[in-house]
Motif scaffolding. Structure first.
Motif, PDB file in Angstrom:
ATOM      1  N   GLN A 202      44.876 -10.995  15.611  1.00 31.79           N
ATOM      2  CA  GLN A 202      44.148  -9.973  14.860  1.00 31.79           C
ATOM      3  C   GLN A 202      42.841  -9.636  15.571  1.00 31.79           C
ATOM      4  O   GLN A 202      42.207 -10.511  16.168  1.00 31.79           O
ATOM      5  N   ARG A 203      42.467  -8.386  15.487  1.00 30.68           N
ATOM      6  CA  ARG A 203      41.179  -7.945  16.043  1.00 30.68           C
ATOM      7  C   ARG A 203      40.576  -6.909  15.112  1.00 30.68           C
ATOM      8  O   ARG A 203      41.211  -5.906  14.786  1.00 30.68           O
ATOM      9  N   ASN A 204      39.326  -7.160  14.680  1.00 27.78           N
ATOM     10  CA  ASN A 204      38.620  -6.246  13.775  1.00 27.78           C
ATOM     11  C   ASN A 204      37.512  -5.520  14.518  1.00 27.78           C
ATOM     12  O   ASN A 204      36.866  -6.093  15.407  1.00 27.78           O
ATOM     13  N   ALA A 205      37.282  -4.284  14.132  1.00 24.72           N
ATOM     14  CA  ALA A 205      36.186  -3.504  14.722  1.00 24.72           C
ATOM     15  C   ALA A 205      35.637  -2.554  13.674  1.00 24.72           C
ATOM     16  O   ALA A 205      36.390  -1.780  13.074  1.00 24.72           O
ATOM     17  N   ILE A 206      34.317  -2.633  13.432  1.00 17.42           N
ATOM     18  CA  ILE A 206      33.646  -1.718  12.509  1.00 17.42           C
ATOM     19  C   ILE A 206      32.963  -0.622  13.325  1.00 17.42           C
ATOM     20  O   ILE A 206      32.227  -0.901  14.267  1.00 17.42           O
ATOM     21  N   LYS A 207      33.216   0.614  12.956  1.00 13.98           N
ATOM     22  CA  LYS A 207      32.677   1.763  13.682  1.00 13.98           C
ATOM     23  C   LYS A 207      31.844   2.630  12.744  1.00 13.98           C
ATOM     24  O   LYS A 207      32.062   2.658  11.535  1.00 13.98           O
ATOM     25  N   ASN A 208      30.895   3.351  13.330  1.00  7.90           N
ATOM     26  CA  ASN A 208      30.061   4.291  12.577  1.00  7.90           C
ATOM     27  C   ASN A 208      30.221   5.682  13.150  1.00  7.90           C
ATOM     28  O   ASN A 208      30.373   5.866  14.374  1.00  7.90           O
ATOM     29  N   TRP A 209      30.176   6.658  12.262  1.00  2.68           N
ATOM     30  CA  TRP A 209      30.295   8.052  12.688  1.00  2.68           C
ATOM     31  C   TRP A 209      29.419   8.916  11.798  1.00  2.68           C
ATOM     32  O   TRP A 209      29.444   8.805  10.569  1.00  2.68           O
ATOM     33  N   ILE A 210      28.596   9.762  12.422  1.00  2.00           N
ATOM     34  CA  ILE A 210      27.753  10.713  11.691  1.00  2.00           C
ATOM     35  C   ILE A 210      28.070  12.110  12.203  1.00  2.00           C
ATOM     36  O   ILE A 210      28.030  12.372  13.404  1.00  2.00           O
ATOM     37  N   PHE A 211      28.381  12.987  11.286  1.00  2.00           N
ATOM     38  CA  PHE A 211      28.681  14.367  11.655  1.00  2.00           C
ATOM     39  C   PHE A 211      27.410  15.055  12.151  1.00  2.00           C
ATOM     40  O   PHE A 211      26.341  14.918  11.547  1.00  2.00           O
ATOM     41  N   GLU A 212      27.522  15.770  13.240  1.00  2.00           N
ATOM     42  CA  GLU A 212      26.344  16.427  13.808  1.00  2.00           C
ATOM     43  C   GLU A 212      25.781  17.501  12.892  1.00  2.00           C
ATOM     44  O   GLU A 212      24.585  17.759  12.880  1.00  2.00           O
ATOM     45  N   GLY A 213      26.639  18.132  12.108  1.00  2.00           N
ATOM     46  CA  GLY A 213      26.178  19.137  11.157  1.00  2.00           C
ATOM     47  C   GLY A 213      25.764  20.446  11.808  1.00  2.00           C
ATOM     48  O   GLY A 213      26.010  20.693  12.990  1.00  2.00           O
TER      49      GLY A 213
END
Length: 272
Positions: A202-213
């Motif tokens: 198993q491999r976990n990865a937390i990612k973040n994303w912000i819309f440029e708008g």
């Protein structure tokens, strides 16, 4: 003769008593007080009318400005649809990266099924009489505020909610039509023909994303204008009406998504 008549007139003029004097002294103050009360009431009515007029103008300006903001909301909702597609592309990219990392750790001979979120492959075995197969699923969990995007994704399936403390909560099993059903079908098929679970990876990865708008934009209407400024995480909406001094500022959060990708594989083996 005139003097005699005047004397007689003065002589027979009825005298004024104290009671009549008191009546005359009371009437004048009453009249003055009544006039003052009437004037105060009149001023009060004028002031009330003025307040009502101001309140009416404020309500009118507010609703005119609210109409402008509703029109801006429609524009921002269209932008949100574009942001959903951008988010989906971001998730697909991270899924692919995660998948490639896990593939490089495995000795894969042949793929039987390789999809974005579920599949299986034949693995190399050092024993000629042993057959090894791995099945995998790619689970996606998105923060609760961004769950509406899941319904708009075209190629990705969300499996649950990513909580604020980093834990995750799967959706009910009945809703997991892609990952769980296909994965469990492959798993049951292997077990039914004699395969035994050898190892889990198993491999976990937390990612973040912000819309440029949107960039800074001035929207003009017949009634006024709204200036939209992008403050990275929020939109600032500053409105002004043409025919009044009414001004208002509102803010709207720009979509910020945090998601968790879990690549989970199960290796099964069977001696022939």
């Amino acid at each position: 003769m005139p003097q005699i008549f005047l004397k007689q007139f003065i002589k027979f003029q009825p005298p004024m008593n104290n009671k009549n004097l008191r009546k005359r002294g009371i009437v004048l103050p009453i009249v003055i007080v009544f006039m003052l009360i009437s004037q105060v009431v009149y001023w009060g009515i004028l002031h009330l009318n003025q307040l009502n007029s101001q309140q009416y103008l404020q309500f009118q300006s507010y609703y005119q400005d609210e109409i402008q903001h509703v029109m801006i909301e429609d524009i921002l909702n269209d932008v949100t649809f574009l942001s959903t597609k951008s988010l989906e592309n971001k998730v697909l990219s991270d899924l692919s990266i995660q998948h490639e990392v896990m593939k490089n750790r495995l000795n894969i001979i042949e793929w039987g099924l390789e999809e974005n979120q579920v599949g299986w492959a034949t693995l190399l075995s050092h024993n000629e009489n042993e057959e090894r197969i791995i099945i995998y699923r790619h689970s996606l969990y998105i923060n609760d505020d961004s769950q509406d995007n899941c319904r708009l994704f075209e190629t990705i399936y969300c499996e649950g909610v990513l909580n604020k403390n980093g834990t995750y909560s799967p959706f009910p099993l009945d809703n997991n039509k892609l990952n769980n059903q296909v994965f469990m079908t492959l798993k049951n098929q292997l077990i039914n023909v004699g395969f035994i679970l050898e190892q889990q990876v198993q491999r976990n990865a937390i990612k973040n994303w912000i819309f440029e708008g949107l960039p800074q934009t001035l929207f003009t209407f017949n009634t006024g204008s709204i200036l939209l400024t992008n403050q990275i995480t929020r939109y600032q909406l500053s409105s002004q009406l043409k025919q009044s001094n009414f001004k208002r500022s509102k803010s709207k959060q720009i979509e910020h998504t945090q998601f968790l990708i879990i690549w989970q594989g199960e290796i099964y083996s069977k001696n022939n």
